[in-house]
Design a protein around this motif. Structure first.
Motif, PDB file in Angstrom:
ATOM      1  N   LYS A   1       0.787  -0.989   0.002  1.00 18.19           N
ATOM      2  CA  LYS A   1      -0.259   0.128  -0.034  1.00 18.19           C
ATOM      3  C   LYS A   1       0.874   1.430   0.084  1.00 18.19           C
ATOM      4  O   LYS A   1       1.858   1.164   0.865  1.00 18.19           O
ATOM      5  CB  LYS A   1      -0.838  -0.132   1.111  1.00 18.19           C
ATOM      6  CG  LYS A   1      -2.108   0.716   1.256  1.00 18.19           C
ATOM      7  CD  LYS A   1      -2.842   0.547   2.798  1.00 18.19           C
ATOM      8  CE  LYS A   1      -3.782   1.587   2.930  1.00 18.19           C
ATOM      9  NZ  LYS A   1      -4.139   1.297   4.257  1.00 18.19           N
ATOM     10  N   ASP A   2       0.623   2.214  -0.748  1.00 17.13           N
ATOM     11  CA  ASP A   2       1.307   3.602  -0.809  1.00 17.13           C
ATOM     12  C   ASP A   2       2.676   3.411  -1.017  1.00 17.13           C
ATOM     13  O   ASP A   2       3.770   3.942  -0.317  1.00 17.13           O
ATOM     14  CB  ASP A   2       1.149   4.422   0.382  1.00 17.13           C
ATOM     15  CG  ASP A   2      -0.196   4.565   0.822  1.00 17.13           C
ATOM     16  OD1 ASP A   2      -1.153   4.618  -0.031  1.00 17.13           O
ATOM     17  OD2 ASP A   2      -0.705   4.512   2.007  1.00 17.13           O
ATOM     18  N   MET A   3       3.091   2.366  -1.868  1.00 18.84           N
ATOM     19  CA  MET A   3       4.620   2.232  -2.333  1.00 18.84           C
ATOM     20  C   MET A   3       4.633   2.439  -3.764  1.00 18.84           C
ATOM     21  O   MET A   3       4.243   1.526  -4.581  1.00 18.84           O
ATOM     22  CB  MET A   3       5.405   1.059  -1.627  1.00 18.84           C
ATOM     23  CG  MET A   3       5.915   1.321  -0.304  1.00 18.84           C
ATOM     24  SD  MET A   3       6.650  -0.255   0.447  1.00 18.84           S
ATOM     25  CE  MET A   3       8.514  -0.110  -0.180  1.00 18.84           C
ATOM     26  N   THR A   4       5.669   3.349  -4.534  1.00 15.72           N
ATOM     27  CA  THR A   4       5.921   3.485  -5.666  1.00 15.72           C
ATOM     28  C   THR A   4       6.724   2.207  -6.041  1.00 15.72           C
ATOM     29  O   THR A   4       7.321   1.757  -5.379  1.00 15.72           O
ATOM     30  CB  THR A   4       6.465   4.731  -6.285  1.00 15.72           C
ATOM     31  OG1 THR A   4       7.702   4.573  -5.560  1.00 15.72           O
ATOM     32  CG2 THR A   4       5.677   5.851  -5.771  1.00 15.72           C
ATOM     33  N   ILE A   5       6.840   2.003  -7.436  1.00 17.72           N
ATOM     34  CA  ILE A   5       7.562   0.926  -7.871  1.00 17.72           C
ATOM     35  C   ILE A   5       9.078   1.000  -7.501  1.00 17.72           C
ATOM     36  O   ILE A   5       9.647   0.361  -6.993  1.00 17.72           O
ATOM     37  CB  ILE A   5       7.606   0.803  -9.293  1.00 17.72           C
ATOM     38  CG1 ILE A   5       6.086   0.219  -9.747  1.00 17.72           C
ATOM     39  CG2 ILE A   5       8.530  -0.217  -9.899  1.00 17.72           C
ATOM     40  CD1 ILE A   5       5.786  -0.026 -11.277  1.00 17.72           C
ATOM     41  N   GLY A   6       9.382   2.529  -7.751  1.00 12.80           N
ATOM     42  CA  GLY A   6      10.888   3.214  -7.339  1.00 12.80           C
ATOM     43  C   GLY A   6      11.079   2.744  -5.729  1.00 12.80           C
ATOM     44  O   GLY A   6      12.204   2.222  -5.317  1.00 12.80           O
ATOM     45  N   ASP A   7       9.911   3.235  -5.130  1.00  7.63           N
ATOM     46  CA  ASP A   7      10.334   2.743  -3.393  1.00  7.63           C
ATOM     47  C   ASP A   7      10.365   1.202  -3.062  1.00  7.63           C
ATOM     48  O   ASP A   7      11.373   0.769  -2.561  1.00  7.63           O
ATOM     49  CB  ASP A   7       8.781   2.966  -2.679  1.00  7.63           C
ATOM     50  CG  ASP A   7       8.691   4.464  -2.637  1.00  7.63           C
ATOM     51  OD1 ASP A   7       9.504   5.235  -2.495  1.00  7.63           O
ATOM     52  OD2 ASP A   7       7.423   4.793  -2.422  1.00  7.63           O
TER      53      ASP A   7
ATOM     54  N   PRO B   1       0.264 -18.385  -4.887  1.00  7.24           N
ATOM     55  CA  PRO B   1      -0.008 -18.966  -3.284  1.00  7.24           C
ATOM     56  C   PRO B   1       1.151 -18.209  -2.444  1.00  7.24           C
ATOM     57  O   PRO B   1       1.120 -18.381  -1.261  1.00  7.24           O
ATOM     58  CB  PRO B   1       0.229 -20.324  -3.454  1.00  7.24           C
ATOM     59  CG  PRO B   1       0.951 -20.789  -4.637  1.00  7.24           C
ATOM     60  CD  PRO B   1       0.623 -19.570  -5.831  1.00  7.24           C
ATOM     61  N   LEU B   2       2.370 -17.762  -2.775  1.00  7.42           N
ATOM     62  CA  LEU B   2       3.253 -17.049  -2.208  1.00  7.42           C
ATOM     63  C   LEU B   2       3.011 -15.372  -1.842  1.00  7.42           C
ATOM     64  O   LEU B   2       4.072 -14.817  -1.493  1.00  7.42           O
ATOM     65  CB  LEU B   2       4.584 -17.295  -2.782  1.00  7.42           C
ATOM     66  CG  LEU B   2       5.091 -18.782  -2.574  1.00  7.42           C
ATOM     67  CD1 LEU B   2       6.431 -19.062  -3.201  1.00  7.42           C
ATOM     68  CD2 LEU B   2       4.956 -19.148  -1.091  1.00  7.42           C
ATOM     69  N   THR B   3       1.791 -14.797  -2.645  1.00  8.40           N
ATOM     70  CA  THR B   3       1.840 -13.492  -2.457  1.00  8.40           C
ATOM     71  C   THR B   3       1.180 -13.112  -0.981  1.00  8.40           C
ATOM     72  O   THR B   3       0.522 -14.101  -0.355  1.00  8.40           O
ATOM     73  CB  THR B   3       0.792 -13.078  -3.434  1.00  8.40           C
ATOM     74  OG1 THR B   3      -0.294 -13.838  -3.391  1.00  8.40           O
ATOM     75  CG2 THR B   3       1.402 -13.269  -4.873  1.00  8.40           C
ATOM     76  N   VAL B   4       1.273 -12.018  -0.802  1.00  6.55           N
ATOM     77  CA  VAL B   4       0.631 -11.621   0.539  1.00  6.55           C
ATOM     78  C   VAL B   4      -0.856 -10.703   0.597  1.00  6.55           C
ATOM     79  O   VAL B   4      -1.808 -11.168   1.300  1.00  6.55           O
ATOM     80  CB  VAL B   4       1.700 -10.464   1.292  1.00  6.55           C
ATOM     81  CG1 VAL B   4       1.248 -10.025   2.575  1.00  6.55           C
ATOM     82  CG2 VAL B   4       3.168 -11.154   1.285  1.00  6.55           C
ATOM     83  N   ALA B   5      -0.913  -9.939  -0.437  1.00  3.37           N
ATOM     84  CA  ALA B   5      -2.162  -9.071  -0.582  1.00  3.37           C
ATOM     85  C   ALA B   5      -3.064 -10.017  -1.039  1.00  3.37           C
ATOM     86  O   ALA B   5      -3.095 -10.849  -1.965  1.00  3.37           O
ATOM     87  CB  ALA B   5      -1.870  -7.860  -1.354  1.00  3.37           C
TER      88      ALA B   5
ATOM     89  N   ARG C   1      -4.161  -2.493  -7.585  1.00  4.06           N
ATOM     90  CA  ARG C   1      -2.956  -1.656  -7.256  1.00  4.06           C
ATOM     91  C   ARG C   1      -2.204  -1.579  -8.495  1.00  4.06           C
ATOM     92  O   ARG C   1      -1.657  -0.567  -9.100  1.00  4.06           O
ATOM     93  CB  ARG C   1      -2.355  -2.029  -6.080  1.00  4.06           C
ATOM     94  CG  ARG C   1      -2.867  -1.822  -4.858  1.00  4.06           C
ATOM     95  CD  ARG C   1      -1.632  -2.262  -3.942  1.00  4.06           C
ATOM     96  NE  ARG C   1      -2.536  -2.424  -2.445  1.00  4.06           N
ATOM     97  CZ  ARG C   1      -2.385  -2.888  -1.459  1.00  4.06           C
ATOM     98  NH1 ARG C   1      -1.256  -4.188  -1.548  1.00  4.06           N
ATOM     99  NH2 ARG C   1      -2.910  -2.964  -0.089  1.00  4.06           N
ATOM    100  N   ILE C   2      -2.179  -2.613  -9.163  1.00  2.48           N
ATOM    101  CA  ILE C   2      -1.285  -3.047 -10.416  1.00  2.48           C
ATOM    102  C   ILE C   2      -1.983  -1.952 -11.440  1.00  2.48           C
ATOM    103  O   ILE C   2      -1.360  -1.268 -12.147  1.00  2.48           O
ATOM    104  CB  ILE C   2      -1.098  -4.529 -10.883  1.00  2.48           C
ATOM    105  CG1 ILE C   2      -0.390  -5.257 -10.049  1.00  2.48           C
ATOM    106  CG2 ILE C   2      -0.755  -4.439 -12.419  1.00  2.48           C
ATOM    107  CD1 ILE C   2       1.144  -5.007  -9.977  1.00  2.48           C
ATOM    108  N   MET C   3      -3.324  -2.187 -11.635  1.00  2.00           N
ATOM    109  CA  MET C   3      -4.009  -1.134 -12.645  1.00  2.00           C
ATOM    110  C   MET C   3      -3.656   0.372 -12.387  1.00  2.00           C
ATOM    111  O   MET C   3      -3.387   1.080 -12.993  1.00  2.00           O
ATOM    112  CB  MET C   3      -5.388  -1.419 -12.738  1.00  2.00           C
ATOM    113  CG  MET C   3      -5.701  -3.000 -13.463  1.00  2.00           C
ATOM    114  SD  MET C   3      -7.081  -3.421 -13.767  1.00  2.00           S
ATOM    115  CE  MET C   3      -8.472  -2.770 -12.850  1.00  2.00           C
TER     116      MET C   3
END
Ligand code: SF4
Ligand code: SF4
Length: 436
Positions: free
Chosen positions: A86-92, A300-304, A312-314
């Motif tokens: 949440k609230d993190m850019t790709i750069g972050d 299966p190894l994702t968190v969100a 978020r990806i969109m």
């Protein structure tokens, strides 16, 4: 020995049979109160990991500590990682990931841009069987090798983005650092078990370019710990096309082909593959089948939550450039990124190498199957009546594993015991009154 990422923790397993029906390749049996995965049949799709209420199915990944064995360490984040925060850019995200002990991060999304570019160009020149089937989801490729071998020639023969990323990152690091191949460690941050297995047992290439696969869950917590301390952001290079591969339909969009079909969820994919096999979908140009609901964001190894991650990806995509930054690579010979080992049909469904013996076994299976109730209840520990019939013929089960057969047998035995008990001579214990 073939490596499988999905394994069973016997101590946690309660033998509840929840998993046996969800397995798309009928790879699980419950015997003596515990599940057993038939390794040859498992495609590491992760369905059983999701459904086990006791968390007895475990995805084995590499230990983060293995990084220490290498002088130069490169992280390859899957595009689905960007949807976890949440609230993190790709750069972050990339900056925090690099600060977890890596010398460099190389985006798999960037490699996905390259694969999209190659696909667009190659489909114009090569005479592919239609529909062309994506090779990106290793669980689906293995499913085809096992259950739909007639469709193997439809599979797109381009390396998946993770291997393209591994190859480019490794080659560039060698040039940049002067280090030897074995001194450079390339580590993939994976959303799924299927990709762990495909690195250990490569599909369509001799050897993987990746040294280790880390669970996205493990890396997620490390990134959250680091995010407070990093300032300078890494500029990311991937476009909206490459990042879009995280969601189902992302790869199809990147092909620019008119008639694409994308389907997520392994049971849905099986339905479509059946239709393709029957020749019902010859009008489709490209088929993207993904084992997980939502695509890799549902791994299966994702968190969100996969729907949240997809959203978020969109949103991240909206801010990105549509043009891929692949110029550096578009002049290279595409052959560098093509699969070069012919895919083989899995022979796990063959009953016997001797064709006569196989026919006899098939006839016995049919006979036994006819005698079973046909309810596919799973109480026997096999996924259905036909699977039990096959297990009986192979010597792995008995017809009395079927509770209905067992009940009938007990009834017959009880009647026989009853009849026989009347015949017991009075001298050995009958309580019948003896008249003089
Ligand atoms: S990972 Fe998939 S194929 Fe393997 S046992 Fe589990 S459900 Fe079956
Ligand atoms: S859809 Fe993506 S995350 Fe799921 S098994 Fe396939 S490659 Fe892995």
């Amino acid at each position: 020995m073939y490596f499988h990422s999905v394994t069973l923790d016997r101590d946690r397993c309660k033998g509840c049979t929840n998993c046996i029906k969800r397995c798309p390749t009928e790879a699980i049996r419950v015997r003596d109160g515990k599940a057993k995965i038939i390794k040859e049949k498992c495609i590491d799709c992760g369905e059983c990991v999701r459904v086990c209420p006791y968390h007895a199915k475990v995805v084995v990944t590499d230990d983060i500590g293995m990084m220490e064995n290498y002088k130069y360490k490169i992280a390859l984040p899957a595009p689905s990682l960007y949807g976890q925060f949440k609230d993190m850019t790709i750069g972050d995200i990339l900056t925090s990931l690099q600060s977890c002990g890596f010398d460099e991060v190389f985006e798999v999304a960037y490699a996905a841009d390259i694969v999209s570019y190659i696909t667009r160009n190659i489909v114009k020149t090569k005479d592919y069987k239609r529909p062309i089937i994506s090779s990106a989801c290793p669980a689906i490729v293995r499913l085809i090798q096992q259950r739909f071998p007639s469709l193997m020639d439809n599979i797109l023969d381009i390396m998946p983005p993770v291997e393209v990323a591994g190859k480019i990152a490794r080659d560039e690091a060698k040039k940049k650092t002067g280090l030897k191949d074995e001194e450079i460690g390339v580590f993939f941050v994976s959303p799924c078990a299927a990709k762990v297995t495909s690195v250990k047992n490569p599909i369509g290439i001799e050897k993987s370019y990746i040294n280790g696969v880390f669970s996205m869950r493990d890396v997620y917590s490390m990134i959250l710990d680091k995010r407070k301390f990093v300032e300078k952001k890494i500029d990311h290079t991937s476009s909206m096309i490459g990042v879009g591969w995280a969601n189902a339909g992302g790869e199809s969009y990147g092909t620019s082909l008119e008639n694409c079909l994308f389907v997520d969820g392994i049971q849905n994919v099986i339905g479509v593959l059946e239709d393709i096999e029957l020749g019902k979908l010859d009008d489709i140009d490209f088929f993207e089948g993904l084992a997980c609901v939502g695509g890799c964001v549902g791994g299966p190894l994702t968190v969100a939550n996969n729907f949240v991650a997809r959203n978020r990806i969109m949103k991240l995509k909206e801010k990105l450039n549509k043009d891929e930054a692949t110029k550096k690579y578009i002049e290279v010979d595409f052959n560098e990124f093509m699969l070069n080992v012919k895919l083989k049909k899995s022979d796990v469904l063959n009953l016997d190498e001797d064709i006569d013996k196989a026919i006899d076994m098939m006839n016995s299976i049919d006979e036994i199957y006819k005698s079973l109730p046909g309810l596919d209840c799973g109480s026997c520990g096999s996924p259905g009546c036909r699977a039990l019939a096959e297990d009986i013929v192979k010597g792995f089960a008995s017809e009395y594993d079927c509770i209905f057969k067992l009940k009938d047998r007990i009834k017959i035995l009880a009647e026989e015991i009853n009849k026989l008990s009347i015949k017991i001579p009075p001298v050995i214990g009958s309580d019948k009154e003896v008249k003089p």
